[in-house]
Design a protein around this motif. Sequence first.
Motif, PDB file in Angstrom:
ATOM      1  N   LEU A 268       0.839  -1.189   0.000  1.00 32.62           N
ATOM      2  CA  LEU A 268       0.000   0.000   0.000  1.00 32.62           C
ATOM      3  C   LEU A 268       0.878   1.244   0.000  1.00 32.62           C
ATOM      4  CD1 LEU A 268      -2.673  -1.073   2.644  1.00 32.62           C
ATOM      5  CD2 LEU A 268      -2.852  -1.151   0.161  1.00 32.62           C
ATOM      6  N   PRO A 269       0.444   2.278  -0.689  1.00 30.51           N
ATOM      7  CA  PRO A 269       1.237   3.512  -0.664  1.00 30.51           C
ATOM      8  C   PRO A 269       1.251   4.114   0.733  1.00 30.51           C
ATOM      9  CG  PRO A 269      -0.910   3.880  -1.693  1.00 30.51           C
ATOM     10  CD  PRO A 269      -0.772   2.392  -1.485  1.00 30.51           C
ATOM     11  N   PRO A 270       2.343   4.783   1.101  1.00 30.78           N
ATOM     12  CA  PRO A 270       2.390   5.383   2.437  1.00 30.78           C
ATOM     13  C   PRO A 270       1.311   6.442   2.612  1.00 30.78           C
ATOM     14  CG  PRO A 270       4.173   6.222   1.051  1.00 30.78           C
ATOM     15  CD  PRO A 270       3.531   5.097   0.295  1.00 30.78           C
ATOM     16  N   ALA A 271       0.822   6.539   3.836  1.00 31.59           N
ATOM     17  CA  ALA A 271      -0.197   7.538   4.122  1.00 31.59           C
ATOM     18  C   ALA A 271       0.387   8.938   3.959  1.00 31.59           C
ATOM     19  CB  ALA A 271      -0.719   7.349   5.553  1.00 31.59           C
ATOM     20  N   PRO A 272      -0.371   9.850   3.379  1.00 33.10           N
ATOM     21  CA  PRO A 272       0.156  11.207   3.205  1.00 33.10           C
ATOM     22  C   PRO A 272       0.424  11.873   4.549  1.00 33.10           C
ATOM     23  CG  PRO A 272      -2.203  11.115   2.701  1.00 33.10           C
ATOM     24  CD  PRO A 272      -1.741   9.703   2.870  1.00 33.10           C
ATOM     25  N   VAL A 273       1.487  12.658   4.597  1.00 32.55           N
ATOM     26  CA  VAL A 273       1.853  13.364   5.824  1.00 32.55           C
ATOM     27  C   VAL A 273       1.055  14.662   5.911  1.00 32.55           C
ATOM     28  CG1 VAL A 273       3.743  14.457   7.083  1.00 32.55           C
ATOM     29  CG2 VAL A 273       4.156  12.358   5.773  1.00 32.55           C
ATOM     30  N   GLN A 274       0.492  14.902   7.068  1.00 33.49           N
ATOM     31  CA  GLN A 274      -0.274  16.135   7.266  1.00 33.49           C
ATOM     32  C   GLN A 274       0.651  17.351   7.177  1.00 33.49           C
ATOM     33  OE1 GLN A 274      -1.892  16.788  11.227  1.00 33.49           O
ATOM     34  NE2 GLN A 274      -3.848  17.459  10.340  1.00 33.49           N
TER      35      GLN A 274
END
Length: 237
Positions: free
Chosen positions: A87-93
């Motif tokens: 899975l692609p990494p979760a976007p950083v806030q």
Amino acid sequence: MSDQPPPRLLTEAELSARLRGLAAHGAVPAPTTGAQVRNRVQRRRRGRRVLLSTGALAAAALIAVTYGALTSSAGQPAPPATSPPELPPAPVQQVTIDLDAYTLTIEGRTLRISGLQESCPIGETTVTVTAKYPSLAMPPNKFSSLTGIEVKQWVVTFTDRGRQHERLLTWALDPAAGLASIGHNAGAGAIALSPEDGKWVYDAIEPGARVEIKGWQAASPDPDTTCYDRQPVTGTR
């Protein structure tokens, strides 16, 4: 042992005569000559040899195909086990603090902040949020020593790169303190928000958020004894 002599072999003419006699009685088709008889016998022998050869070739082909299939399946390595797709990494806030415009932008919303005293910069241009505290008792300093330990509300902290100290980034003003510092340089090492905005930022921001700090900061800061919001977080949390 019998004393009778062995039977005499028939000549070609005699064999033809007998076959014609049999044919006359409907037993076999009548050959006309001895040569025809020999040809018929030879054709029958060739037919049997062809049948035997065809059967042998078919059996050999079946064995070859079966052996090849077994050898192919045994010689090939088993296909590797498929792993689940990554899975692609979760976007950083992403959060932006603009010290010149006195704003903080997060989740598409821009809020007003207090800026930093020129002598008490944060000293970083990009930081990562490491923790949040609904209330935080700051260590004593010369400005709060007369009134005791100062407790700040809805605190967001980061860890600096210089001394690896956990420090304040944002906090909410006490309603009793008023809002005079919002829109002005008043922070002693951290920025402040109004009580309502401070609580909203505390709820919205996430540990691991990347905060970009834009705008001018002083190059020669005062010590932490003066910039008390910049002191390491060590008090009761």
